[in-house]
Scaffold this motif. Structure first.
Motif, mmCIF file in Angstrom:
data_model
loop_
_atom_site.group_PDB
_atom_site.id
_atom_site.type_symbol
_atom_site.label_atom_id
_atom_site.label_comp_id
_atom_site.label_asym_id
_atom_site.label_seq_id
_atom_site.Cartn_x
_atom_site.Cartn_y
_atom_site.Cartn_z
ATOM 1 N N UNK A 36 0.775 -1.027 0.084
ATOM 2 C CA UNK A 36 -0.074 0.064 -0.050
ATOM 3 C C UNK A 36 0.950 1.384 0.045
ATOM 4 N N UNK A 37 0.619 2.295 -0.991
ATOM 5 C CA UNK A 37 1.225 3.344 -0.950
ATOM 6 C C UNK A 37 0.145 4.646 -0.801
ATOM 7 N N UNK A 38 0.875 5.748 -0.095
ATOM 8 C CA UNK A 38 0.142 6.834 -0.073
ATOM 9 C C UNK A 38 0.175 7.551 -1.352
ATOM 10 N N UNK A 39 -0.885 8.253 -1.787
ATOM 11 C CA UNK A 39 -0.761 9.261 -2.987
ATOM 12 C C UNK A 39 -0.764 10.733 -2.334
ATOM 13 N N UNK A 40 0.400 11.245 -2.480
ATOM 14 C CA UNK A 40 0.399 12.609 -2.300
ATOM 15 C C UNK A 40 1.003 13.652 -3.359
ATOM 16 N N UNK A 41 0.535 15.000 -3.251
ATOM 17 C CA UNK A 41 1.022 15.684 -4.136
ATOM 18 C C UNK A 41 2.299 16.289 -3.999
ATOM 19 N N UNK A 42 3.044 16.434 -5.106
ATOM 20 C CA UNK A 42 4.335 16.640 -4.933
ATOM 21 C C UNK A 42 4.800 17.912 -4.524
ATOM 22 N N UNK A 43 3.765 18.938 -4.676
ATOM 23 C CA UNK A 43 4.189 20.478 -4.301
ATOM 24 C C UNK A 43 4.162 20.616 -2.907
ATOM 25 N N UNK A 44 3.216 19.936 -1.915
ATOM 26 C CA UNK A 44 3.257 19.991 -0.687
ATOM 27 C C UNK A 44 2.859 18.959 0.271
ATOM 28 N N UNK A 45 3.052 17.635 -0.512
ATOM 29 C CA UNK A 45 3.066 16.403 0.375
ATOM 30 C C UNK A 45 1.840 16.186 0.794
ATOM 31 N N UNK A 46 0.592 16.848 0.233
ATOM 32 C CA UNK A 46 -0.902 16.710 0.962
ATOM 33 C C UNK A 46 -1.238 15.238 0.353
ATOM 34 N N UNK A 47 -1.944 14.647 1.426
ATOM 35 C CA UNK A 47 -2.560 13.135 1.037
ATOM 36 C C UNK A 47 -3.599 13.327 0.222
ATOM 37 N N UNK A 99 -12.410 12.878 -2.837
ATOM 38 C CA UNK A 99 -13.368 13.919 -3.776
ATOM 39 C C UNK A 99 -12.734 14.939 -4.165
ATOM 40 N N UNK A 100 -11.985 15.856 -3.466
ATOM 41 C CA UNK A 100 -11.486 17.093 -3.926
ATOM 42 C C UNK A 100 -10.318 16.985 -5.000
ATOM 43 N N UNK A 101 -9.741 15.737 -5.042
ATOM 44 C CA UNK A 101 -8.790 15.510 -5.953
ATOM 45 C C UNK A 101 -9.166 14.614 -7.118
ATOM 46 N N UNK A 102 -10.507 14.579 -7.547
ATOM 47 C CA UNK A 102 -10.965 13.517 -8.767
ATOM 48 C C UNK A 102 -10.787 14.477 -10.027
ATOM 49 N N UNK A 103 -10.611 13.791 -10.794
ATOM 50 C CA UNK A 103 -10.653 14.382 -12.261
ATOM 51 C C UNK A 103 -9.476 15.271 -12.463
ATOM 52 N N UNK A 104 -8.158 15.161 -11.706
ATOM 53 C CA UNK A 104 -7.241 15.861 -12.077
ATOM 54 C C UNK A 104 -5.816 15.234 -12.500
ATOM 55 N N UNK A 105 -6.162 13.773 -12.629
ATOM 56 C CA UNK A 105 -5.145 12.979 -13.087
ATOM 57 C C UNK A 105 -4.308 12.243 -12.146
ATOM 58 N N UNK A 106 -4.396 12.554 -10.855
ATOM 59 C CA UNK A 106 -3.578 12.030 -9.803
ATOM 60 C C UNK A 106 -3.771 10.494 -9.787
ATOM 61 N N UNK A 107 -4.873 10.008 -10.008
ATOM 62 C CA UNK A 107 -5.120 8.352 -9.680
ATOM 63 C C UNK A 107 -4.549 7.737 -10.842
ATOM 64 N N UNK A 108 -4.559 8.338 -12.146
ATOM 65 C CA UNK A 108 -4.022 7.684 -13.437
ATOM 66 C C UNK A 108 -2.399 7.705 -13.114
ATOM 67 N N UNK A 109 -1.909 8.836 -12.585
ATOM 68 C CA UNK A 109 -0.551 9.001 -12.573
ATOM 69 C C UNK A 109 -0.041 7.845 -11.587
ATOM 70 N N UNK A 110 -0.867 7.613 -10.434
ATOM 71 C CA UNK A 110 -0.227 6.650 -9.041
ATOM 72 C C UNK A 110 -0.574 5.288 -9.958
ATOM 73 N N UNK A 111 -1.449 5.325 -10.641
ATOM 74 C CA UNK A 111 -1.947 3.864 -11.140
ATOM 75 C C UNK A 111 -0.800 3.375 -12.251
#
Length: 140
Positions: free
Chosen positions: A24-35, A58-70
């Protein structure tokens, strides 16, 4: 609430008595390490493969984060040659998860009718997978 949902996702995949090992990996935003969410691979040694699972806030849907992590997790499992296949499912009405799996390079294999109980009803599951040779042929 985001942390609670991530903790719930992790607990469900690491419960005592679980049949498979799960990474299991946490998906975090690069710029601020937000979960942003969580992504996992539940290994099945008998199939030389793993099931991909993820949850994104939900606030992070449709921004490409999940696809990048996958794609990163698929590269880790398939690109390194550790796995022969990775599969995943989503309820058919979840079009966003369908797109994540397609963009990550997975192919739809079929629909499992009334295979998932959610609240008071049964829902259909869409099944996707990708093979090691498909990942390699597309250069990840």
């Amino acid at each position: 609430e985001l942390r609670y949902m991530a903790d719930t996702f992790i607990a469900a995949r690491t419960a005592p008595g679980a049949d498979e090992e799960t990474a299991i990996w946490a998906v975090v935003r690069r710029v601020d390490d937000r979960l942003l969410g969580v992504i996992s691979l539940a290994f099945d040694p008998a199939l030389d493969g793993a099931e991909l699972g993820y949850w994104t806030g939900v606030p992070f849907w449709r921004q490409g984060f999940t696809t990048e992590a996958a794609r990163a997790v698929l590269a880790h499992g398939l690109g390194a040659g550790a796995l022969a296949t990775v599969w995943s499912t989503h309820v058919t009405r979840n079009v966003a998860s369908h797109r994540v799996m397609e963009k990550a390079g997975m192919r739809q294999e079929g629909v499992l009718r009334r295979r998932f109980r959610r609240w008071a009803g049964l829902e259909d599951l869409c099944h996707h997978s990708i093979l090691r040779e498909e990942w390699s042929a597309n250069d990840g």
